[in-house]
Scaffold this motif. Structure first.
Motif, PDB file in Angstrom:
ATOM      1  N   THR A   1       1.248   0.209  -5.296  1.00  0.00           N
ATOM      2  CA  THR A   1       0.843  -0.962  -4.501  1.00  0.00           C
ATOM      3  C   THR A   1      -0.070  -0.592  -3.335  1.00  0.00           C
ATOM      4  OG1 THR A   1       2.855  -2.152  -5.121  1.00  0.00           O
ATOM      5  CG2 THR A   1       1.674  -2.918  -3.165  1.00  0.00           C
ATOM      6  N   PRO A   2       0.288   0.390  -2.487  1.00  0.00           N
ATOM      7  CA  PRO A   2      -0.611   0.695  -1.368  1.00  0.00           C
ATOM      8  C   PRO A   2      -1.964   1.248  -1.787  1.00  0.00           C
ATOM      9  CG  PRO A   2       1.201   2.284  -1.472  1.00  0.00           C
ATOM     10  CD  PRO A   2       1.539   1.183  -2.415  1.00  0.00           C
ATOM     11  N   LEU A   3      -2.002   2.062  -2.851  1.00  0.00           N
ATOM     12  CA  LEU A   3      -3.291   2.598  -3.296  1.00  0.00           C
ATOM     13  C   LEU A   3      -4.203   1.492  -3.822  1.00  0.00           C
ATOM     14  CD1 LEU A   3      -2.538   5.996  -5.097  1.00  0.00           C
ATOM     15  CD2 LEU A   3      -3.763   5.621  -2.945  1.00  0.00           C
ATOM     16  N   VAL A   4      -3.644   0.577  -4.602  1.00  0.00           N
ATOM     17  CA  VAL A   4      -4.459  -0.525  -5.126  1.00  0.00           C
ATOM     18  C   VAL A   4      -4.950  -1.407  -3.987  1.00  0.00           C
ATOM     19  CG1 VAL A   4      -4.423  -2.631  -6.524  1.00  0.00           C
ATOM     20  CG2 VAL A   4      -3.397  -0.535  -7.417  1.00  0.00           C
TER      21      VAL A   4
ATOM     22  N   LYS B   1       1.465   4.123   5.873  1.00  0.00           N
ATOM     23  CA  LYS B   1       1.500   5.508   6.334  1.00  0.00           C
ATOM     24  C   LYS B   1       1.354   6.480   5.170  1.00  0.00           C
ATOM     25  CE  LYS B   1       4.421   4.561  10.382  1.00  0.00           C
ATOM     26  NZ  LYS B   1       5.742   4.820  11.023  1.00  0.00           N
ATOM     27  N   LEU B   2       1.841   6.050   4.004  1.00  0.00           N
ATOM     28  CA  LEU B   2       1.826   6.908   2.819  1.00  0.00           C
ATOM     29  C   LEU B   2       0.407   7.240   2.380  1.00  0.00           C
ATOM     30  CD1 LEU B   2       3.908   8.133   0.771  1.00  0.00           C
ATOM     31  CD2 LEU B   2       3.465   6.129  -0.661  1.00  0.00           C
ATOM     32  N   ILE B   3      -0.522   6.297   2.566  1.00  0.00           N
ATOM     33  CA  ILE B   3      -1.871   6.489   2.023  1.00  0.00           C
ATOM     34  C   ILE B   3      -2.927   6.723   3.097  1.00  0.00           C
ATOM     35  CG2 ILE B   3      -1.373   5.086  -0.009  1.00  0.00           C
ATOM     36  CD1 ILE B   3      -2.987   2.822   1.372  1.00  0.00           C
ATOM     37  N   LEU B   4      -2.536   6.734   4.370  1.00  0.00           N
ATOM     38  CA  LEU B   4      -3.511   6.963   5.435  1.00  0.00           C
ATOM     39  C   LEU B   4      -3.785   8.457   5.565  1.00  0.00           C
ATOM     40  CD1 LEU B   4      -2.385   4.353   8.120  1.00  0.00           C
ATOM     41  CD2 LEU B   4      -4.305   4.223   6.516  1.00  0.00           C
ATOM     42  N   THR B   5      -4.454   8.989   4.558  1.00  0.00           N
ATOM     43  CA  THR B   5      -4.777  10.421   4.529  1.00  0.00           C
ATOM     44  C   THR B   5      -6.209  10.598   4.021  1.00  0.00           C
ATOM     45  OG1 THR B   5      -4.047  10.735   2.243  1.00  0.00           O
ATOM     46  CG2 THR B   5      -2.371  10.935   3.975  1.00  0.00           C
ATOM     47  N   TRP B   6      -6.719  11.827   4.159  1.00  0.00           N
ATOM     48  CA  TRP B   6      -8.050  12.119   3.652  1.00  0.00           C
ATOM     49  C   TRP B   6      -8.103  12.065   2.131  1.00  0.00           C
ATOM     50  CZ3 TRP B   6     -12.089  11.658   6.505  1.00  0.00           C
ATOM     51  CH2 TRP B   6     -11.998  11.886   7.877  1.00  0.00           C
TER      52      TRP B   6
ATOM     53  N   ILE C   1       3.446  -5.815   1.881  1.00  0.00           N
ATOM     54  CA  ILE C   1       3.347  -4.358   2.025  1.00  0.00           C
ATOM     55  C   ILE C   1       4.182  -3.915   3.233  1.00  0.00           C
ATOM     56  CG2 ILE C   1       1.761  -2.454   2.523  1.00  0.00           C
ATOM     57  CD1 ILE C   1      -0.397  -3.940   1.083  1.00  0.00           C
ATOM     58  N   ASN C   2       4.789  -2.765   3.120  1.00  0.00           N
ATOM     59  CA  ASN C   2       5.587  -2.218   4.217  1.00  0.00           C
ATOM     60  C   ASN C   2       4.771  -1.207   5.020  1.00  0.00           C
ATOM     61  OD1 ASN C   2       7.973  -3.664   3.476  1.00  0.00           O
ATOM     62  ND2 ASN C   2       8.276  -2.172   1.823  1.00  0.00           N
ATOM     63  N   ILE C   3       5.163  -1.012   6.265  1.00  0.00           N
ATOM     64  CA  ILE C   3       4.449  -0.074   7.123  1.00  0.00           C
ATOM     65  C   ILE C   3       4.537   1.344   6.563  1.00  0.00           C
ATOM     66  CG2 ILE C   3       6.396   0.480   8.632  1.00  0.00           C
ATOM     67  CD1 ILE C   3       2.748  -0.185   9.732  1.00  0.00           C
ATOM     68  N   SER C   4       5.637   1.638   5.865  1.00  0.00           N
ATOM     69  CA  SER C   4       5.777   2.964   5.247  1.00  0.00           C
ATOM     70  C   SER C   4       4.740   3.168   4.140  1.00  0.00           C
ATOM     71  CB  SER C   4       7.192   3.129   4.676  1.00  0.00           C
ATOM     72  OG  SER C   4       7.459   2.115   3.710  1.00  0.00           O
ATOM     73  N   ASP C   5       4.378   2.061   3.459  1.00  0.00           N
ATOM     74  CA  ASP C   5       3.349   2.156   2.421  1.00  0.00           C
ATOM     75  C   ASP C   5       1.993   2.513   3.023  1.00  0.00           C
ATOM     76  OD1 ASP C   5       5.204   1.426   0.480  1.00  0.00           O
ATOM     77  OD2 ASP C   5       4.796  -0.714   0.720  1.00  0.00           O
TER      78      ASP C   5
ATOM     79  N   GLY D   1      13.287   3.689 -10.416  1.00  0.00           N
ATOM     80  CA  GLY D   1      13.324   5.074  -9.986  1.00  0.00           C
ATOM     81  C   GLY D   1      12.249   5.959 -10.573  1.00  0.00           C
ATOM     82  N   VAL D   2      11.100   5.386 -10.932  1.00  0.00           N
ATOM     83  CA  VAL D   2      10.012   6.178 -11.519  1.00  0.00           C
ATOM     84  C   VAL D   2       9.313   6.965 -10.403  1.00  0.00           C
ATOM     85  CG1 VAL D   2       7.829   6.102 -12.770  1.00  0.00           C
ATOM     86  CG2 VAL D   2       9.677   4.531 -13.387  1.00  0.00           C
ATOM     87  N   PRO D   3       9.208   8.273 -10.501  1.00  0.00           N
ATOM     88  CA  PRO D   3       8.568   9.085  -9.448  1.00  0.00           C
ATOM     89  C   PRO D   3       7.100   8.689  -9.259  1.00  0.00           C
ATOM     90  CG  PRO D   3       9.814  10.465 -10.963  1.00  0.00           C
ATOM     91  CD  PRO D   3       9.767   9.115 -11.587  1.00  0.00           C
ATOM     92  N   GLY D   4       6.690   8.557  -8.017  1.00  0.00           N
ATOM     93  CA  GLY D   4       5.300   8.235  -7.702  1.00  0.00           C
ATOM     94  C   GLY D   4       4.982   6.765  -7.716  1.00  0.00           C
TER      95      GLY D   4
END
Length: 619
Positions: A377-380, A304-309, A298-302, A369-372
């Motif tokens: 990976t990070p959500l799972v 950051k992508l999901i560290l939300t409410w 996993i990348n650090i950007s992943d 190139g599939v959007p979303g």
């Protein structure tokens, strides 16, 4: 070289830490993977990972799709080992619930989690349902260590164990179908493709699994495989089955190895114990490597992508709404109590299959190139890590809150599966008392299983007995072997784990002839050693019940049994049907009244008191 060695060393360290803290190993493994992977980019000089799973042009362990091929092969071995542990006898009472959980429950998770992901994160329907398909699975590698440390009713632990193993290929199948839908763009062409893929997966999965299971069993029984090659040949066959099934139908390999394991696990197979031990050791190593690799990938950007409410909201909906909904619908009309349904709803951690397939499909869709797709990976991984952390830290407490925690474990562990032990276990079973037989003699175990008893081959000198979920409700220990050293060792070693309510062993010949030095843990009486017990069972393999009037009557009958070599007292049965084990200090029972019964082995007592009918026998 350093990275490869480091993964193995860190993995085993994590397994040890998990053992010491009584946690699922997946938790420290994922944390280590994150530390040496994405988190390492925050503190290393070059901003790179300490362990780079995929070759990035400068460093990495696996080129191209090599990581995912390794993950797939490793998962096949893990699921085969899980299949070996599934016994048909375990699901007599809960088979329909398990069937509904892996079908109706999976459908509920798929639809509801897809809707939640779409409306909370605003993902496309295709990506949302790919995510929901991936989190259908509940990982057996996570559930098993959780259940080991919680005394539960056998039916509850059985449901969670079977669901965790059988649902893996179902989740993988659902994920494949959604992935194919995204890849081909949907439409009428997809419908025909999906139906064909579904049929092929079922056909080749069951065919390869069933056929190779019987083929390998035949080779083992006919001694076509030398003993020293048995484990490695079995491993190679598992990998062959997985790969061949995958060639004929993509993603049918997981189903094939689970079917193969289940078929072989329910066979009368010599050396099955050694095969299972080898696969368990290999699974521990593979799980250690896999979770570190997948977490490090996993990348650090992943992150950051999901560290939300939004992530917290999605997690809460899946764990506290969707999982209970699936469980309650699947268990409707069953014998499960409300508190048992609540506990099963609470325990639903995701595991290695979800993480592995998510990494594979997520990277492929990103490349296309599939959007979303970057969310997959990070959500799972968030769901995997969150559910593991939640269940590992709260399952025991929640079991106590909803009162499924067995404060007094009534199960009985019987060491030795001789004819006498089988007679006693049969009597216990008919009186609704959970009994488990353990022996290292495969013949005795097979005879017990044929009688419908719960029995398995194990070595009491090994440190693996505490790993068996089947023993989670055991609180009584009875050592009934013909070897006095083993009986004594059993009490010394296993009393703390399995005999907190009572630990007993047969007296040996020397102790029997020296009543003053009889041990406190002596079983049945001062005058009943293994030889007397065996002879009594040989002459009269029947357990009788006789009604008691009072304590004096009971004590008088005990004296009669001491004087008669063909009668052995076993249990005191209360008017409510509860069985109390009789020890050498049988006069401890002082509150016996009318309605109590004495259960004894051997010839019928001729005391002038009316006897009950014989309740168990074995030819």
């Amino acid at each position: 070289m350093v990275e490869l060695a480091g993964i193995i060393i860190l993995g085993i360290v994590a397994q040890w830490v998990a053992w010491r803290l009584k946690l699922p190993a997946i938790l420290p493994l994922i944390l280590i993977g994150l530390i040496v992977g994405p988190i390492a980019t925050l503190y290393t000089e070059d901003g790179g990972k300490l362990i780079e799973p995929i070759w990035n042009g400068e460093k990495g362990l696996f080129p191209g799709d090599g990581l995912y091929y390794f993950v797939s092969l490793a998962i096949s071995v893990i699921l085969f080992e899980g299949g070996l542990t599934l016994k048909r006898s375990e699901i007599k009472n809960v088979g329909p619930v398990i069937t509904k959980l892996i079908t109706l429950g999976s459908l509920v998770t798929f639809l509801a989690a897809g809707l939640a992901a779409h409306f909370i994160f605003g993902l496309s329907w295709q990506i949302s349902f790919l995510f929901s398909a991936l989190i259908i699975v509940t990982g057996p590698t996570v559930i098993t260590p959780i259940l080991r440390n919680i005394p539960l009713k056998k039916d509850v632990s059985t449901i969670l164990k079977w669901e965790g193993i059988l649902i893996d290929p179902i989740g993988a199948l659902a994920a494949v179908l959604v992935f194919e839908f995204i890849s081909v763009g949907g439409g009428e062409g997809y419908t025909m493709t999906a139906l064909m893929e579904f049929g092929k997966i079922l056909l080749f999965g069951f065919t390869f699994g069933f056929t190779f299971a019987h083929g390998l069993a035949f080779a083992i029984k006919k001694n076509f495989i030398p003993h020293y090659l048995l484990n490695v040949v079995s491993l190679s066959i598992v990998l062959l089955v997985f790969v061949e099934s995958e060639i004929f139908a993509h993603e049918s390999g997981l189903l094939a190895v689970v079917v193969m394991g289940m078929v072989m696990g329910n066979m009368d197979l010599p050396n099955r114990k050694e095969l299972l031990y080898f696969k368990e050791s290999l699974s521990v190593l593979l799980i250690s490597i896999l979770f570190i690799l997948l977490s490090a990938n996993i990348n650090i950007s992943d992150l950051k992508l999901i560290l939300t409410w939004k992530t917290v909201g999605l997690f809460a909906v899946i764990v506290f709404l969707i999982r209970p909904l699936g469980v309650f619908l699947s268990s409707a009309g069953s014998n499960l109590l409300l508190k048992e349904k609540l506990f099963i709803s609470w325990v639903g951690p995701r595991g290695i299959v979800a993480a592995g397939i998510a990494s594979l499909f997520g990277s492929k869709l990103i490349a296309n190139g599939v959007p979303g797709a970057e969310y997959i990976t990070p959500l799972v991984f968030m769901i995997v890590l969150g559910t593991v952390l939640l269940n590992a830290t709260t399952a025991r407490l929640f079991a106590k809150v909803v009162k499924v925690f067995l404060n007094k474990s009534e199960g009985i562990l019987i060491i030795g599966a001789s004819k006498v032990s089988r007679l006693i276990a049969s009597y216990l079973l008919k009186n609704n008392r959970h009994a488990v037989l353990i022996d290292n003699n495969e013949s005795n175990i097979n005879k017990a299983v044929k009688l419908g008893l719960e029995a398995f081959s194990a070595n009491i000198y090994a440190d693996t007995l505490s790993d068996y979920i089947e023993l989670s409700d055991v609180g009584y220990l009875m050592a009934l072997t013909g070897n006095s050293d083993i009986n004594k060792y059993t009490i010394d070693k296993l009393q703390k784990d399995f005999g907190e309510n009572g630990s007993y062993r047969l007296v040996d010949t020397d102790e029997m002839n020296d009543p003053e030095n009889n041990p406190k843990e002596g079983l049945f009486s001062h005058t009943d050693d293994f030889i007397k017990l065996t002879e009594a069972a040989r002459k009269n393999p029947i357990i009788h019940e006789i009604e008691l009037n009072d304590t004096e009557h009971y004590e008088g009958l005990i004296e009669i049994t001491k004087a008669d070599a063909d009668i052995v007292p076993l249990f005191l049965k209360t008017p409510e049907g509860e069985l109390k084990i009789i020890s050498a200090f049988s006069k401890d029972f002082t509150d016996i009244t009318a309605g109590y019964k004495l259960a004894y082995l051997g010839k019928m007592l001729s005391s002038g008191t009316k006897n009950g009918a014989a309740v168990t026998s074995e030819q």
